[in-house]
Motif scaffolding. Structure first.
Motif, PDB file in Angstrom:
ATOM      1  N   UNK A   9       0.846  -1.187   0.000  1.00  8.16           N
ATOM      2  CA  UNK A   9       0.000   0.000   0.000  1.00  8.16           C
ATOM      3  C   UNK A   9       0.884   1.241   0.000  1.00  8.16           C
ATOM      4  N   UNK A  10       0.378   2.305  -0.584  1.00  9.71           N
ATOM      5  CA  UNK A  10       1.166   3.529  -0.768  1.00  9.71           C
ATOM      6  C   UNK A  10       1.322   4.281   0.547  1.00  9.71           C
ATOM      7  N   UNK A  11       2.084   3.680   1.435  1.00 10.28           N
ATOM      8  CA  UNK A  11       2.390   4.268   2.736  1.00 10.28           C
ATOM      9  C   UNK A  11       3.909   4.361   2.871  1.00 10.28           C
ATOM     10  N   UNK A  16      10.798   1.083   3.381  1.00  4.43           N
ATOM     11  CA  UNK A  16      11.941   0.407   4.012  1.00  4.43           C
ATOM     12  C   UNK A  16      11.906  -1.085   3.735  1.00  4.43           C
ATOM     13  N   UNK A  17      10.722  -1.686   3.818  1.00  2.00           N
ATOM     14  CA  UNK A  17      10.583  -3.112   3.535  1.00  2.00           C
ATOM     15  C   UNK A  17      10.959  -3.410   2.087  1.00  2.00           C
ATOM     16  N   UNK A  18      10.515  -2.569   1.170  1.00  2.00           N
ATOM     17  CA  UNK A  18      10.850  -2.758  -0.249  1.00  2.00           C
ATOM     18  C   UNK A  18      12.363  -2.698  -0.446  1.00  2.00           C
ATOM     19  N   UNK A  19      13.024  -1.781   0.238  1.00  2.00           N
ATOM     20  CA  UNK A  19      14.482  -1.668   0.143  1.00  2.00           C
ATOM     21  C   UNK A  19      15.166  -2.935   0.632  1.00  2.00           C
ATOM     22  N   UNK A  49       9.005   7.847  -4.495  1.00  2.00           N
ATOM     23  CA  UNK A  49       8.383   8.615  -5.579  1.00  2.00           C
ATOM     24  C   UNK A  49       7.003   8.043  -5.911  1.00  2.00           C
ATOM     25  N   UNK A  50       6.929   6.713  -6.056  1.00  2.00           N
ATOM     26  CA  UNK A  50       5.650   6.074  -6.384  1.00  2.00           C
ATOM     27  C   UNK A  50       4.624   6.275  -5.270  1.00  2.00           C
ATOM     28  N   UNK A  51       5.063   6.138  -4.022  1.00  2.00           N
ATOM     29  CA  UNK A  51       4.163   6.376  -2.883  1.00  2.00           C
ATOM     30  C   UNK A  51       3.649   7.805  -2.916  1.00  2.00           C
ATOM     31  N   UNK A  52       4.540   8.763  -3.130  1.00  2.00           N
ATOM     32  CA  UNK A  52       4.141  10.165  -3.193  1.00  2.00           C
ATOM     33  C   UNK A  52       3.143  10.426  -4.309  1.00  2.00           C
ATOM     34  N   UNK A  53       3.396   9.858  -5.486  1.00  2.00           N
ATOM     35  CA  UNK A  53       2.470  10.031  -6.609  1.00  2.00           C
ATOM     36  C   UNK A  53       1.090   9.473  -6.284  1.00  2.00           C
ATOM     37  N   UNK A  54       1.054   8.285  -5.694  1.00  2.00           N
ATOM     38  CA  UNK A  54      -0.231   7.675  -5.332  1.00  2.00           C
ATOM     39  C   UNK A  54      -0.972   8.529  -4.311  1.00  2.00           C
ATOM     40  N   UNK A  60      -5.609   4.425  -4.280  1.00  2.00           N
ATOM     41  CA  UNK A  60      -5.508   3.408  -3.240  1.00  2.00           C
ATOM     42  C   UNK A  60      -4.856   2.133  -3.757  1.00  2.00           C
ATOM     43  N   UNK A  61      -4.553   2.088  -5.040  1.00  2.00           N
ATOM     44  CA  UNK A  61      -3.905   0.919  -5.633  1.00  2.00           C
ATOM     45  C   UNK A  61      -2.519   0.739  -5.033  1.00  2.00           C
ATOM     46  N   UNK A  62      -2.058  -0.517  -4.938  1.00  2.00           N
ATOM     47  CA  UNK A  62      -0.719  -0.734  -4.387  1.00  2.00           C
ATOM     48  C   UNK A  62       0.380  -0.329  -5.364  1.00  2.00           C
TER      49      UNK A  62
END
Length: 147
Positions: A9-11, A16-19, A49-54, A60-62
């Motif tokens: 989710x765009x939070x 950090x988990x993605x990294x 960047x993607x989180x910020x754009x969302x 609400x899309x992941x």
């Protein structure tokens, strides 16, 4: 060709988990240890960047992250679902070297793209009606083939 797909989710707290996942998969794919920090930082920038754009565009899309091990390279794609024409603040840019449009969102976006371009030699930024993709790749070290 092995691919790992991560959706979150765009939070901001999920970046950090993605990294961490990206670094672990890159290590398993035999990316040279000396560039793992660059992988972590580049993925962090792309995911932020993607989180910020969302968030700016109320989606609400992941966010999706595709980590792919190929014969001679390891690639990561960070995918957002913000259409190029619908992005607020000029955020969805088609080029890492695109000009800043003067808005705060666009400036932050361009700074993030500049950081990614500085960290990754092979990077491609695309955007279209279905959203944007930042594709980054690194060579793998064939000398450390595991069995």
């Amino acid at each position: 060709m092995a691919t790992v797909e991560l959706r979150f989710s765009a939070q901001p707290e999920h970046v950090r988990t993605a990294r961490l996942v990206a670094a672990a998969v890159a290590r398993r794919a035999r990316v040279d240890e000396t560039v793992l920090d660059e992988v972590r930082l580049a993925v962090g920038e792309a995911c932020s960047r993607a989180v910020g754009l969302h968030r700016v565009n109320g989606l609400t899309a992941p966010v999706r992250v595709l980590l792919t091990e190929e014969e001679k390279s390891f690639s990561i794609e960070v995918v957002d679902e913000v259409p190029a024409d619908g992005a607020e603040g000029g955020a969805a840019s088609g080029s890492a070297a695109g000009a800043d449009d003067g808005s705060d969102g666009g400036g932050e976006d361009q700074m993030g793209l500049a950081v990614i371009s500085g960290l990754v030699d092979d990077v491609e930024v695309t955007s279209g009606a279905d959203g944007g993709v930042i594709r980054m790749s690194w060579p793998i070290n064939p000398a450390t083939v595991t069995s």
